[in-house]
Scaffold this active site. Structure first.
Site, PDB file in Angstrom:
ATOM      1  N   GLY A 241       0.821  -1.194   0.000  1.00  0.00           N
ATOM      2  CA  GLY A 241       0.000   0.000   0.000  1.00  0.00           C
ATOM      3  C   GLY A 241       0.859   1.250   0.000  1.00  0.00           C
ATOM      4  N   CYS A 242       0.226   2.390  -0.246  1.00  0.00           N
ATOM      5  CA  CYS A 242       0.971   3.645  -0.370  1.00  0.00           C
ATOM      6  C   CYS A 242       1.492   4.144   0.984  1.00  0.00           C
ATOM      7  CB  CYS A 242       0.114   4.700  -1.048  1.00  0.00           C
ATOM      8  SG  CYS A 242      -1.559   4.847  -0.376  1.00  0.00           S
ATOM      9  N   TYR A 243       0.613   4.209   1.990  1.00  0.00           N
ATOM     10  CA  TYR A 243       1.084   4.605   3.323  1.00  0.00           C
ATOM     11  C   TYR A 243       2.158   3.650   3.847  1.00  0.00           C
ATOM     12  CZ  TYR A 243      -2.720   8.046   4.088  1.00  0.00           C
ATOM     13  OH  TYR A 243      -3.558   9.132   4.028  1.00  0.00           O
TER      14      TYR A 243
ATOM     15  N   THR B 254       4.339   1.864   2.166  1.00  0.00           N
ATOM     16  CA  THR B 254       5.605   2.064   1.454  1.00  0.00           C
ATOM     17  C   THR B 254       6.386   3.213   2.066  1.00  0.00           C
ATOM     18  OG1 THR B 254       4.772   1.160  -0.635  1.00  0.00           O
ATOM     19  CG2 THR B 254       6.635   2.683  -0.768  1.00  0.00           C
ATOM     20  N   ALA B 255       5.739   4.356   2.222  1.00  0.00           N
ATOM     21  CA  ALA B 255       6.428   5.525   2.764  1.00  0.00           C
ATOM     22  C   ALA B 255       6.886   5.290   4.201  1.00  0.00           C
ATOM     23  CB  ALA B 255       5.497   6.742   2.700  1.00  0.00           C
TER      24      ALA B 255
END
Length: 346
Positions: A150-152, A154-155
Site C-alpha cells: 500500500g501507499c502509506y 511504502t512511505a
C-alpha cells in the site's frame, strides 16, 4: 517482449500502470480490462492517451479468456476481488502482481478483522511475496505472486526500517502522522473526495482503524529483532491530487546525532536507486510524478526522539511505479527500466 494484462485498468493506479507500461521497451499490453468501461476505447476514457492507446477495454470474462496469452497480470482492484482471478492466472503459469490488499497480510485472521471479509485463497498466502522492493529484492526475483504494498506502508516502512534493523528505537513508541492526496481515495464517486468537500481543508480519517495499520506493523515487526511492533497511525486527507508525506516519531534508545543517522540511512539504502536520503526535509512536490522516495531525518535532543519524514507519489512509488519496478526484477530486467523519471517542477 513481456506480454502483460491489466485488470482494473481505468482506476487511477491502473491508468498509471498503463502510462508506464506503454513506454516500457520490453512490454506489450495485450488487454486493458475494466468493469465500468468495457468496449470503450482507452483514449476516450483518458484523453491524454489520444492517438497512443486506442485499444478498447475488455470485460472480465474476456480478460480471463486471454490469460493464457500473457506472461504477467496486473490486478488493480479493491480488496476481495483478486482471489479467483489470481488462482486462475497462476494455474496457467502467469505471474501475478496484485496492487490490492488481498495478499499483503500473512494472517487470514487479520485480513478478516481489518477488511471484513473471509480470505478465499488462504493456500496462496505463504506463496505471496510482499513487494517492497528495497527490502525484499531477492525474494521478488523468484516469486510468481507479488503483493504490491500500500501507499502509506511504502512511505512508512522505508522511513522506519533502518532504525529497527539497527535496534535504535523503542518499538513501543512509534507514532506515524501521514498525509495523502485525494487520488488515494480512488476514482469512484465519493462525497468525501468531491472538490468542494476537501478543498481548503485538511482532515484526519480512519483514526486508529486504518486498514494499512496491520500491514505496516507486520513489516516493521519483520525488521525488528525485539518482537511485534505496534504503532499509532493517523492518516490525513489534504487537498492535492498526488503525494504522501509520512512523519514518523519514535524514542531513541541511545544518544545519536541527526548527522550520524543520515550517514546510517545513506549506507542502508546505498544500493537502492529510488530511495534518496536528504540532508534537508522532503516535500511531496519534489517526488510527484516519479518513483522516488525522499527521506529526511531530524533528532529532537530535548525529548530524545527521532523524526523521520518520507515523501512519495502515492500512485507511483506507492502503487503502479513500484509494481513495474517489481515486474522488472521478476523478469530479470534493470529495475529502473521505464521508471527513471525526475519529478517535474513547478
Amino acid at each position: 517482449m513481456i506480454k502483460a494484462g491489466i485488470i482494473g485498468s481505468t482506476g487511477y493506479a491502473g491508468q498509471q500502470l498503463a502510462w508506464f507500461l506503454y513506454k516500457h521497451p520490453n512490454v506489450n499490453v495485450e488487454f486493458y480490462a475494466s468493469h465500468n468501461y468495457a468496449d470503450i476505447a482507452y483514449n476516450d476514457i483518458y484523453n491524454n492517451y489520444y492517438s497512443y492507446i486506442e485499444d478498447k477495454c475488455v470485460n472480465m470474462e474476456t480478460a480471463i479468456s486471454k490469460l493464457s496469452e500473457i506472461d504477467v497480470l496486473f490486478i488493480a482492484m479493491p480488496h476481495g476481488k483478486s482471489f479467483k482471478i489470481t488462482e486462475k492466472a497462476l494455474s496457467l503459469g502467469v505471474k501475478v502482481i496484485d496492487l490490492g490488499a488481498d495478499f499483503r497480510l500473512k494472517s487470514k485472521e487479520e485480513y478478516q478483522q481489518w477488511y471484513g471479509l473471509k480470505h478465499e485463497s488462504v493456500n496462496l498466502l505463504s506463496k505471496a511475496v510482499y513487494g517492497l522492493t528495497e527490502l525484499n529484492r531477492e525474494a521478488i526475483k523468484k516469486c510468481n505472486l507479488l503483493a504490491n504494498p500500500g501507499c502509506y506502508p511504502t512511505a512508512t516502512i522505508l522511513a522506519l526500517t533502518p532504525l529497527l534493523k539497527n535496534n535504535l528505537i523503542d518499538i513501543t513508541s512509534i507514532i506515524v502522522d501521514a498525509k495523502s492526496g485525494v487520488s488515494g481515495a480512488g476514482r469512484s464517486a465519493n462525497i468525501g473526495s468531491l472538490f468542494t468537500e476537501c478543498n481548503e481543508s485538511i482532515k484526519a480519517y480512519a483514526v486508529s482503524s486504518h486498514r494499512h495499520t496491520p500491514e505496516i506493523e507486520q513489516e516493521l515487526s519483520n525488521a525488528s529483532s525485539l518482537g511485534d511492533v505496534k504503532i499509532c497511525f493517523t492518516p490525513h486527507l489534504v487537498p492535492m491530487n498526488r503525494g504522501i508525506l509520512s512523519t514518523c516519531y519514535s524514542s531513541l534508545k541511545k544518544e545519536i546525532t541527526a548527522e550520524e543517522l543520515i550517514s546510517l540511512y545513506k549506507d542502508f539504502y546505498k544500493d537502492d536507486y529510488f530511495v534518496k536520503i536528504l540532508d534537508g526535509l522532503p516535500e511531496t512536490r519534489w517526488v510527484k510524478g516519479s518513483n522516488l522516495c525522499h527521506i529526511g531525518i531530524k533528532v529532537d535532543t530535548r525529548t530524545n526522539r527521532v523524526i523521520v519524514i518520507s515523501a512519495i507519489d502515492n500512485l507511483i512509488k506507492g502503487a503502479a511505479g513500484q509494481a513495474v519496478q517489481n515486474m522488472n526484477i521478476m523478469f530479470g530486467l534493470d529495475e529502473t527500466t521505464s521508471l527513471d523519471i525526475i519529478a517535474m517542477a513547478p
